[in-house]
Scaffold this active site. Structure first.
Site, PDB file in Angstrom:
ATOM      1  N   LYS A 147      19.696  55.193  21.012  1.00 57.40           N
ATOM      2  CA  LYS A 147      20.958  54.523  20.689  1.00 57.40           C
ATOM      3  C   LYS A 147      21.678  54.112  21.966  1.00 57.40           C
ATOM      4  CE  LYS A 147      22.754  56.265  16.748  1.00 57.40           C
ATOM      5  NZ  LYS A 147      23.198  57.207  15.663  1.00 57.40           N
ATOM      6  N   GLY A 198      24.191  48.284  13.705  1.00 55.24           N
ATOM      7  CA  GLY A 198      25.474  48.877  14.060  1.00 55.24           C
ATOM      8  C   GLY A 198      26.422  47.871  14.686  1.00 55.24           C
ATOM      9  N   MET A 199      27.729  48.164  14.611  1.00 57.09           N
ATOM     10  CA  MET A 199      28.722  47.313  15.268  1.00 57.09           C
ATOM     11  C   MET A 199      29.005  47.814  16.680  1.00 57.09           C
ATOM     12  SD  MET A 199      31.447  46.258  12.390  1.00 57.09           S
ATOM     13  CE  MET A 199      31.666  47.841  11.665  1.00 57.09           C
ATOM     14  N   GLY A 210      17.413  49.412   8.681  1.00 60.98           N
ATOM     15  CA  GLY A 210      18.763  49.574   8.122  1.00 60.98           C
ATOM     16  C   GLY A 210      19.744  48.538   8.630  1.00 60.98           C
ATOM     17  N   ILE A 211      21.021  48.775   8.318  1.00 58.18           N
ATOM     18  CA  ILE A 211      22.070  47.810   8.675  1.00 58.18           C
ATOM     19  C   ILE A 211      22.424  47.991  10.143  1.00 58.18           C
ATOM     20  CG2 ILE A 211      24.450  47.089   8.173  1.00 58.18           C
ATOM     21  CD1 ILE A 211      23.947  48.197   5.284  1.00 58.18           C
ATOM     22  N   ASP A 226      22.270  66.188  16.293  1.00 54.26           N
ATOM     23  CA  ASP A 226      22.405  66.488  17.721  1.00 54.26           C
ATOM     24  C   ASP A 226      21.837  65.307  18.519  1.00 54.26           C
ATOM     25  OD1 ASP A 226      23.047  67.889  19.988  1.00 54.26           O
ATOM     26  OD2 ASP A 226      21.226  69.112  19.975  1.00 54.26           O
TER      27      ASP A 226
HETATM   28  N1  LIG Z   1      19.268  59.003  13.484  1.00 58.18           N
HETATM   29  C1  LIG Z   1      18.968  57.840  12.918  1.00 58.18           C
HETATM   30  N2  LIG Z   1      17.837  57.683  12.171  1.00 58.18           N
HETATM   31  C2  LIG Z   1      17.523  56.489  11.604  1.00 58.18           C
HETATM   32  N3  LIG Z   1      18.268  55.377  11.725  1.00 58.18           N
HETATM   33  C3  LIG Z   1      19.407  55.457  12.446  1.00 58.18           C
HETATM   34  C4  LIG Z   1      19.822  56.680  13.082  1.00 58.18           C
HETATM   35  N4  LIG Z   1      20.982  56.452  13.729  1.00 58.18           N
HETATM   36  C5  LIG Z   1      21.276  55.149  13.513  1.00 58.18           C
HETATM   37  N5  LIG Z   1      20.346  54.539  12.747  1.00 58.18           N
HETATM   38  C6  LIG Z   1      20.329  53.114  12.300  1.00 58.18           C
HETATM   39  O1  LIG Z   1      21.076  52.336  13.218  1.00 58.18           O
HETATM   40  C7  LIG Z   1      22.251  51.772  12.586  1.00 58.18           C
HETATM   41  C8  LIG Z   1      23.422  51.821  13.557  1.00 58.18           C
HETATM   42  O2  LIG Z   1      23.647  53.162  13.987  1.00 58.18           O
HETATM   43  P1  LIG Z   1      25.091  53.856  13.982  1.00 58.18           P
HETATM   44  O3  LIG Z   1      24.948  55.184  14.667  1.00 58.18           O
HETATM   45  O4  LIG Z   1      25.623  53.881  12.592  1.00 58.18           O
HETATM   46  O5  LIG Z   1      25.890  52.882  14.925  1.00 58.18           O
HETATM   47  P2  LIG Z   1      27.264  52.063  14.718  1.00 58.18           P
HETATM   48  O6  LIG Z   1      28.329  53.013  15.186  1.00 58.18           O
HETATM   49  O7  LIG Z   1      27.154  50.891  15.602  1.00 58.18           O
HETATM   50  O8  LIG Z   1      27.352  51.713  13.252  1.00 58.18           O
HETATM   51  C9  LIG Z   1      22.442  52.599  11.318  1.00 58.18           C
HETATM   52  O9  LIG Z   1      23.113  51.855  10.312  1.00 58.18           O
HETATM   53  C10 LIG Z   1      21.012  52.955  10.938  1.00 58.18           C
HETATM   54  O10 LIG Z   1      20.406  51.881  10.223  1.00 58.18           O
HETATM   55 MG   LIG Z   2      27.171  52.804  11.619  1.00 58.55          MG
END
Ligand SMILES: Nc1ncnc2c1ncn2[C@@H]1O[C@H](COP(=O)(O)OP(=O)(O)O)[C@@H](O)[C@H]1O
Ligand SMILES: [Mg+2]
Length: 223
Positions: free
Chosen positions: A35, A19-20, A16-17, A70
């Site tokens: 994460k 994260g920032m 996926g995209i 969660d």
């Molecule tokens: N629970 C999850 N399952 C699958 N992919 C996830 C999950 N959480 C985050 N991601 C992937 O990681 C990327 C960044 O996570 P995210 O929580 O949105 O962080 P940010 O706050 O930096 O945008 C998401 O766009 C997704 O592609």
């Molecule tokens: Mg995000």
């Protein structure tokens, strides 16, 4: 740790995209993501590391309404270095050097949240479009709306409501997982989005206007 004994695949960046705020990785044979808070955030983010932690803690203790993933928080988690893909190690060193340390054969992660892995909604919807699967497309968008509404009913304003911040579970339920802009709905200060100067601004991933604390923007209704 038991699972690591019984598997041989590598930890890889999550699909996926990117994260920032968070850098996210996974082990394909195990249904969770890891994460880590990045060392630096993009300039459009008005949050600090402490605020990110506060918001994750808010979610942990609030009614998640079955619509917020969660998380389990770990400090000083040690994972075998040999199980990490080399590009992932490079990424972690580049964006989260303050949170990781390499010790003999081990990657020490000073702070990490572990969460169920889902299919990011943007990927789910793209797949539905590619396969011309109307039912999947309808389900995705309909559940997305229900998720936002049910969170609002629990006094949660999701904040960053782009598709990439929602996941689809194995049972097709849509759950929000990006908590750094989450707020109590009753604390929000809703404003209109200023007009874009040129159309590309509106199509960009990031907003073209500045955002102060507590401000939430919505489009003016033209029709
Ligand atoms: N629970 C999850 N399952 C699958 N992919 C996830 C999950 N959480 C985050 N991601 C992937 O990681 C990327 C960044 O996570 P995210 O929580 O949105 O962080 P940010 O706050 O930096 O945008 C998401 O766009 C997704 O592609
Ligand atoms: Mg995000």
């Amino acid at each position: 740790m038991d699972h690591l004994q019984q598997s041989s695949d590598l930890f890889l960046p999550a699909e996926g995209i990117k994260g920032m705020v968070m850098t996210v990785f996974t082990l394909p044979s195990y249904p969770v993501v890891f994460k880590i808070i990045k060392d630096r955030f993009s300039s459009s983010k008005y949050v600090s590391r402490e605020i990110v932690k506060e918001r994750y803690a808010l979610v942990k203790h609030h009614d998640r309404a079955g619509r917020l993933a969660d998380t389990q928080e770990f400090t000083n988690l040690q994972l075998p270095l040999e199980r990490f893909d080399s590009d992932l190690i490079e990424e972690l060193k580049q964006v989260a050097a303050g949170s990781v340390e390499i010790l003999a054969g081990t990657l020490l992660i000073k702070h990490v949240w572990v969460e169920r892995r889902m299919t990011p909604l943007n990927i789910y919807l793209q797949e539905a479009l590619r396969n011309e699967n109307e039912e999947q497309l309808f389900h995705g968008v309909n559940e997305y709306g229900k998720c936002i509404k049910e969170l609002a009913a629990a006094n949660i304003f999701a904040g960053d409501m782009l598709f990439k911040n929602f996941g689809v579970t194995r049972h097709g339920r849509i759950v929000f997982y990006d908590y750094d802009e989450i707020m109590y709905l009753t604390d929000c200060n809703f404003r209109h989005i200023p007009e874009p100067m040129y159309p590309e601004q509106e199509l960009a991933d990031e907003p073209w206007y500045s955002i102060g604390p507590g401000m939430c923007f919505r489009k003016s209704l033209i029709c």
